[in-house]
Write an enzyme that holds these catalytic residues in place. Structure first.
Site, PDB file in Angstrom:
ATOM      1  N   LYS A   9       0.819  -1.210   0.000  1.00 35.87           N
ATOM      2  CA  LYS A   9       0.000   0.000   0.000  1.00 35.87           C
ATOM      3  C   LYS A   9       0.861   1.271   0.000  1.00 35.87           C
ATOM      4  CE  LYS A   9      -3.944  -2.143   2.381  1.00 35.87           C
ATOM      5  NZ  LYS A   9      -4.904  -2.016   3.520  1.00 35.87           N
ATOM      6  N   TYR A  49     -12.850  -3.240  -2.753  1.00 33.94           N
ATOM      7  CA  TYR A  49     -13.325  -3.134  -1.365  1.00 33.94           C
ATOM      8  C   TYR A  49     -14.846  -2.998  -1.329  1.00 33.94           C
ATOM      9  CZ  TYR A  49      -8.498  -2.648   0.340  1.00 33.94           C
ATOM     10  OH  TYR A  49      -7.179  -2.868   0.667  1.00 33.94           O
ATOM     11  N   ARG A 102       2.207  -6.594   9.403  1.00 35.74           N
ATOM     12  CA  ARG A 102       1.450  -5.542  10.103  1.00 35.74           C
ATOM     13  C   ARG A 102       1.896  -5.429  11.558  1.00 35.74           C
ATOM     14  NH1 ARG A 102      -4.348  -7.295   7.395  1.00 35.74           N
ATOM     15  NH2 ARG A 102      -4.284  -5.871   5.609  1.00 35.74           N
ATOM     16  N   ASN A 112      -2.145  -0.072   7.241  1.00 32.92           N
ATOM     17  CA  ASN A 112      -1.621  -1.366   7.677  1.00 32.92           C
ATOM     18  C   ASN A 112      -0.725  -2.043   6.628  1.00 32.92           C
ATOM     19  OD1 ASN A 112      -3.564  -2.049   5.888  1.00 32.92           O
ATOM     20  ND2 ASN A 112      -4.861  -3.169   7.326  1.00 32.92           N
ATOM     21  N   HIS A 115      -2.115  -5.434   1.501  1.00 34.94           N
ATOM     22  CA  HIS A 115      -3.331  -6.233   1.280  1.00 34.94           C
ATOM     23  C   HIS A 115      -2.907  -7.602   0.794  1.00 34.94           C
ATOM     24  CE1 HIS A 115      -7.130  -7.648  -0.407  1.00 34.94           C
ATOM     25  NE2 HIS A 115      -6.405  -8.039  -1.438  1.00 34.94           N
ATOM     26  N   GLU A 126      -8.806 -11.576  -7.786  1.00 33.62           N
ATOM     27  CA  GLU A 126      -7.975 -10.383  -7.576  1.00 33.62           C
ATOM     28  C   GLU A 126      -6.755 -10.372  -8.496  1.00 33.62           C
ATOM     29  OE1 GLU A 126      -7.247 -10.120  -3.346  1.00 33.62           O
ATOM     30  OE2 GLU A 126      -9.340  -9.621  -2.952  1.00 33.62           O
TER      31      GLU A 126
HETATM   32  P1  ADP Z   1      -7.971  -6.964   5.435  1.00 34.43           P
HETATM   33  O1  ADP Z   1      -7.190  -5.914   4.683  1.00 34.43           O
HETATM   34  O2  ADP Z   1      -7.239  -7.417   6.677  1.00 34.43           O
HETATM   35  O3  ADP Z   1      -8.415  -8.118   4.576  1.00 34.43           O
HETATM   36  P2  ADP Z   1     -10.650  -5.739   5.354  1.00 34.43           P
HETATM   37  O4  ADP Z   1     -10.923  -6.349   4.028  1.00 34.43           O
HETATM   38  O5  ADP Z   1     -11.695  -5.843   6.419  1.00 34.43           O
HETATM   39  O6  ADP Z   1      -9.301  -6.283   6.020  1.00 34.43           O
HETATM   40  O7  ADP Z   1     -10.359  -4.170   5.182  1.00 34.43           O
HETATM   41  C1  ADP Z   1      -9.714  -3.668   4.048  1.00 34.43           C
HETATM   42  C2  ADP Z   1      -8.881  -2.475   4.448  1.00 34.43           C
HETATM   43  O8  ADP Z   1      -9.733  -1.407   4.883  1.00 34.43           O
HETATM   44  C3  ADP Z   1      -7.969  -2.736   5.642  1.00 34.43           C
HETATM   45  O9  ADP Z   1      -6.756  -3.370   5.267  1.00 34.43           O
HETATM   46  C4  ADP Z   1      -7.749  -1.327   6.184  1.00 34.43           C
HETATM   47  O10 ADP Z   1      -6.775  -0.620   5.426  1.00 34.43           O
HETATM   48  C5  ADP Z   1      -9.117  -0.699   5.952  1.00 34.43           C
HETATM   49  N1  ADP Z   1      -9.965  -0.846   7.152  1.00 34.43           N
HETATM   50  C6  ADP Z   1     -10.650  -1.943   7.549  1.00 34.43           C
HETATM   51  N2  ADP Z   1     -11.337  -1.717   8.696  1.00 34.43           N
HETATM   52  C7  ADP Z   1     -11.048  -0.431   9.035  1.00 34.43           C
HETATM   53  C8  ADP Z   1     -11.448   0.422  10.115  1.00 34.43           C
HETATM   54  N3  ADP Z   1     -12.272  -0.003  11.066  1.00 34.43           N
HETATM   55  N4  ADP Z   1     -10.955   1.679  10.145  1.00 34.43           N
HETATM   56  C9  ADP Z   1     -10.144   2.133   9.170  1.00 34.43           C
HETATM   57  N5  ADP Z   1      -9.737   1.374   8.127  1.00 34.43           N
HETATM   58  C10 ADP Z   1     -10.169   0.120   8.054  1.00 34.43           C
END
Ligand code: ADP
Length: 154
Positions: A9, A49, A102, A112, A115, A126
């Site tokens: 990212k 997303y 992370r 974080n 992805h 993807e």
């Molecule tokens: P992951 O990336 O661990 O698969 P998700 O698909 O739930 O998790 O979320 C996608 C991305 O959206 C996360 O990596 C993060 O950057 C952002 N995100 C998710 N939940 C939150 C939150 N509560 N607050 C801010 N950003 C979030």
């Protein structure tokens, strides 16, 4: 063997951690079968997303993910999807285990670093989202016999 999709990212790019992330996946033994820099658009992020579009923080996701280009990476290895997810850690960097990407480099839910596809089905979708067929490369690593025995190659 499984393939999975990783995005390094913008936050990781700004913090000069591209090499660190690549090194971890190379050291683990994955074969890099696709790698490129791309600037994401709102359209592709709304698809990628889709499960978060209605969440209040979605505008922040858009801003954050379009702040710079990202590095898209296709990795191949035995059980690549699960192993890579384990290597990146849980979403919130403050909760991610030390030793994960992370866990070692993020203090944030949003920022974080990385992805990675969360299932074999999503990985296939993807990879196609971010790579053309001719951008995925097939080759044999000379050290493959030291990474897996042939009966592990599934
Ligand atoms: P992951 O990336 O661990 O698969 P998700 O698909 O739930 O998790 O979320 C996608 C991305 O959206 C996360 O990596 C993060 O950057 C952002 N995100 C998710 N939940 C939150 C939150 N509560 N607050 C801010 N950003 C979030």
């Amino acid at each position: 063997m499984q393939k999975t999709l990783v995005l390094i990212k913008p936050g990781a790019i700004q913090r000069e951690l591209i090499g660190e992330v690549l090194k971890r996946f190379e050291n683990k033994g994955f074969r890099i079968c696709g790698l490129k820099m791309i600037h994401l658009t709102e359209d592709i992020l709304r698809v990628h997303y889709a499960h978060l579009v209605e969440r209040p923080f979605f505008a922040r996701i858009l801003r954050s993910m379009m702040a710079t280009p990202v590095i898209a990476l296709c990795l191949e290895g035995v059980e690549a999807v699960k192993v890579v997810r384990d290597m990146i850690g849980v979403t919130n960097g403050r909760e991610a285990q030390a030793g994960t990407i992370r866990g070692d480099f993020s203090l944030s839910n949003q920022e974080n670093m990385i992805h990675a596809s969360d299932s074999v089905e999503n990985a296939a979708i993807e990879i196609k989202r971010f790579f053309l067929d001719n951008e995925i490369f097939s080759y044999t690593k000379v050290n493959q016999n030291y990474i897996n025995y042939s009966d592990e190659l599934i």
